[in-house]
Design a protein around this motif. Sequence first.
Motif, short mmCIF file in Angstrom:
data_model
loop_
_atom_site.label_atom_id
_atom_site.label_comp_id
_atom_site.label_asym_id
_atom_site.label_seq_id
_atom_site.Cartn_x
_atom_site.Cartn_y
_atom_site.Cartn_z
N LEU A 45 76.86 59.25 13.07
CA LEU A 45 76.81 59.52 11.63
C LEU A 45 77.85 60.56 11.25
O LEU A 45 78.09 61.50 12.00
N PRO A 46 78.45 60.41 10.06
CA PRO A 46 79.32 61.48 9.57
C PRO A 46 78.48 62.68 9.17
O PRO A 46 77.24 62.60 9.10
N GLU A 47 79.13 63.76 8.85
CA GLU A 47 78.43 65.00 8.50
C GLU A 47 77.47 64.79 7.32
O GLU A 47 76.34 65.27 7.34
N VAL A 48 77.91 64.03 6.31
CA VAL A 48 77.05 63.81 5.15
C VAL A 48 75.82 62.99 5.53
O VAL A 48 74.73 63.19 4.98
N GLY A 49 75.96 62.06 6.50
CA GLY A 49 74.82 61.29 6.95
C GLY A 49 73.81 62.17 7.66
O GLY A 49 72.59 62.01 7.51
N LYS A 50 74.31 63.10 8.47
CA LYS A 50 73.42 64.04 9.16
C LYS A 50 72.70 64.93 8.15
O LYS A 50 71.49 65.22 8.30
N GLY A 74 64.09 64.46 6.56
CA GLY A 74 63.14 64.99 7.54
C GLY A 74 62.37 66.18 7.01
O GLY A 74 61.27 66.49 7.49
N GLN A 75 62.92 66.86 6.00
CA GLN A 75 62.23 68.00 5.38
C GLN A 75 61.19 67.57 4.35
O GLN A 75 60.49 68.41 3.79
N GLY A 76 61.10 66.24 4.10
CA GLY A 76 60.10 65.73 3.16
C GLY A 76 60.61 65.51 1.76
O GLY A 76 59.82 65.17 0.86
N LEU A 77 61.92 65.68 1.52
CA LEU A 77 62.46 65.46 0.18
C LEU A 77 62.48 63.96 -0.12
O LEU A 77 62.64 63.13 0.77
N SER A 78 62.34 63.63 -1.39
CA SER A 78 62.40 62.23 -1.81
C SER A 78 63.85 61.76 -1.78
O SER A 78 64.79 62.57 -1.73
N THR A 79 64.04 60.44 -1.85
CA THR A 79 65.39 59.91 -1.85
C THR A 79 66.18 60.40 -3.07
O THR A 79 67.39 60.66 -2.97
N THR A 80 65.49 60.52 -4.21
CA THR A 80 66.16 61.02 -5.42
C THR A 80 66.60 62.46 -5.23
O THR A 80 67.73 62.85 -5.59
N GLU A 81 65.70 63.29 -4.66
CA GLU A 81 66.04 64.69 -4.42
C GLU A 81 67.19 64.83 -3.42
O GLU A 81 68.06 65.69 -3.58
N VAL A 82 67.21 63.98 -2.40
CA VAL A 82 68.29 64.02 -1.43
C VAL A 82 69.61 63.66 -2.09
O VAL A 82 70.65 64.30 -1.83
N GLU A 83 69.62 62.64 -2.94
CA GLU A 83 70.84 62.26 -3.66
C GLU A 83 71.37 63.42 -4.50
O GLU A 83 72.58 63.68 -4.54
N GLU A 90 75.37 67.80 -5.20
CA GLU A 90 75.71 69.21 -5.44
C GLU A 90 76.62 69.75 -4.34
O GLU A 90 77.53 70.55 -4.61
N THR A 91 76.37 69.34 -3.09
CA THR A 91 77.12 69.91 -1.96
C THR A 91 78.43 69.19 -1.67
O THR A 91 79.39 69.81 -1.19
N THR A 92 78.49 67.88 -1.94
CA THR A 92 79.68 67.09 -1.60
C THR A 92 80.47 66.62 -2.82
O THR A 92 81.64 66.28 -2.70
N GLY A 93 79.81 66.56 -3.97
CA GLY A 93 80.48 66.05 -5.17
C GLY A 93 80.53 64.53 -5.22
O GLY A 93 81.11 63.96 -6.15
N ASP A 94 79.93 63.86 -4.25
CA ASP A 94 79.94 62.40 -4.20
C ASP A 94 78.55 61.84 -4.47
O ASP A 94 77.53 62.50 -4.23
N ASP A 95 78.51 60.60 -4.96
CA ASP A 95 77.25 59.90 -5.16
C ASP A 95 76.95 59.09 -3.89
O ASP A 95 77.69 58.17 -3.54
N ILE A 96 75.88 59.46 -3.22
CA ILE A 96 75.48 58.80 -1.97
C ILE A 96 74.28 57.91 -2.25
O ILE A 96 73.29 58.35 -2.85
N ASP A 97 74.36 56.66 -1.81
CA ASP A 97 73.25 55.71 -2.00
C ASP A 97 72.23 55.94 -0.89
O ASP A 97 72.28 55.30 0.16
N VAL A 98 71.31 56.85 -1.12
CA VAL A 98 70.33 57.21 -0.10
C VAL A 98 69.34 56.07 0.19
O VAL A 98 68.99 55.86 1.36
N PRO A 99 68.86 55.31 -0.83
CA PRO A 99 67.97 54.17 -0.48
C PRO A 99 68.60 53.18 0.50
O PRO A 99 67.94 52.70 1.42
N ASP A 100 69.89 52.87 0.32
CA ASP A 100 70.57 51.99 1.28
C ASP A 100 70.63 52.63 2.66
O ASP A 100 70.49 51.95 3.69
N PHE A 101 70.86 53.94 2.68
CA PHE A 101 70.90 54.68 3.94
C PHE A 101 69.55 54.59 4.65
O PHE A 101 69.48 54.37 5.87
N VAL A 102 68.47 54.73 3.88
CA VAL A 102 67.13 54.65 4.45
C VAL A 102 66.85 53.25 5.00
O VAL A 102 66.25 53.09 6.06
N GLU A 103 67.31 52.23 4.31
CA GLU A 103 67.12 50.85 4.80
C GLU A 103 67.82 50.66 6.14
O GLU A 103 67.29 49.98 7.04
#
Length: 386
Positions: free
Chosen positions: A31-36, A43-52, A57-70
């Motif tokens: 995984l790249p750094e953003v994936g980790k 793993g901390q219990g945040l929702s997919t929306t909260e993770v996005e 905020e940290t990367t400036g990019d829009d990450i599709d977390v639901p696809d990542f979870v799949e």
Amino acid sequence: MNHVRLHALDSRPDGDEWIVGRLATGRFVALPEVGKQALDLLGQGLSTTEVEERLRETTGDDIDVPDFVEALVDLGFVAEVDGREVASPPPPKPTLARIGPRHVRWVLSPALPVLIALLITTTLLTRPPVPLGYRTLLWSPHGSAVIALGAGFGWTLLLLHECAHLMTARATGVPGRMRLGTRLQFLVMQTDISGIELAPRRHRLTAYLAGIATNLTVASLAALAAGATHGTPRRILAAVALLALLPLPFQLMVFMRTDLYFVLQDVTRCRDLYGDGVAYTKYAARRALRRTTAPDPSLELPAHERRAVRAYSVVLVVGTTLCLAFLATVTLPADITLFARAVAHLGPGHSPAVRLDATAVVVALGGVHVVWARTWWRDRRGRRSS
């Protein structure tokens, strides 16, 4: 989906990426750094929306977390989604499951390879009487005794070799499983220690080389013991020493993913040297025949991996060609001739002793080929379903 619960995962940094996986299943991914970061937040219990939102905020990019979870679900990394258990096959049962890491942690001691090196050096300096010739194996005038020692010790050493891989991996927390497998025309015993990819490099290399170290240790002890004895015991011990050394040249056949192949893969820092080598070889063959317009698959690899894969593909083609040529010109003709003679001797007009000998040949030779075929088919079917 909103919240997920992950299985227990382990990880280690690897250059600009992270190797993440489950020790229980041996599945891992880079995984790249953003994936980790996404994995840690989930793993901390945040929702997919909260993770996005955090990643934006940290990367400036829009990450599709639901696809990542799949993708994590497909890898078997997710235990629950929104409180519902994710169905997945149970992890394979480890071999010798009662042996835990605490029982075998001593095999990772830095002192152990030093002791083995001292033993081998002592053996070489004392020059015990173990001629490296076929006559050493013919230690008795009774052929049945020679065959019995070769078969009995051969299988015992094979199990010790594989147990060395298994125990070293187990010391790092990797379950490990032993089973039969095939390498081209060869029927082999193999140990799946895929989870070792998550261990530090020293532990990985120790696990890969543990089998070879076991063979060298047994050969050295037998050779030293042979030098201290006389008569038949001396001849038996010399034969044992040579039998322990005979499998080692096979390890040089890295085109068949031997122990030294995994060392080579780790040293060259390749993710899948064999798989990428096969893909590049197929591409090069199709390009030579002008049957493809697809891009070179090795161009997607980092420069150091691309060089290693292209060099390995040459070894892969040459080694595989020579092995299959030997099979076609030597092994198969010899086996077919031996089998046909044995079948002919089962008919009328032959003594009971001849028929018994023919039956033994048919059962032994036929049995080996049947086991090879069943093992090859099982592995092929497993690859198709994975």
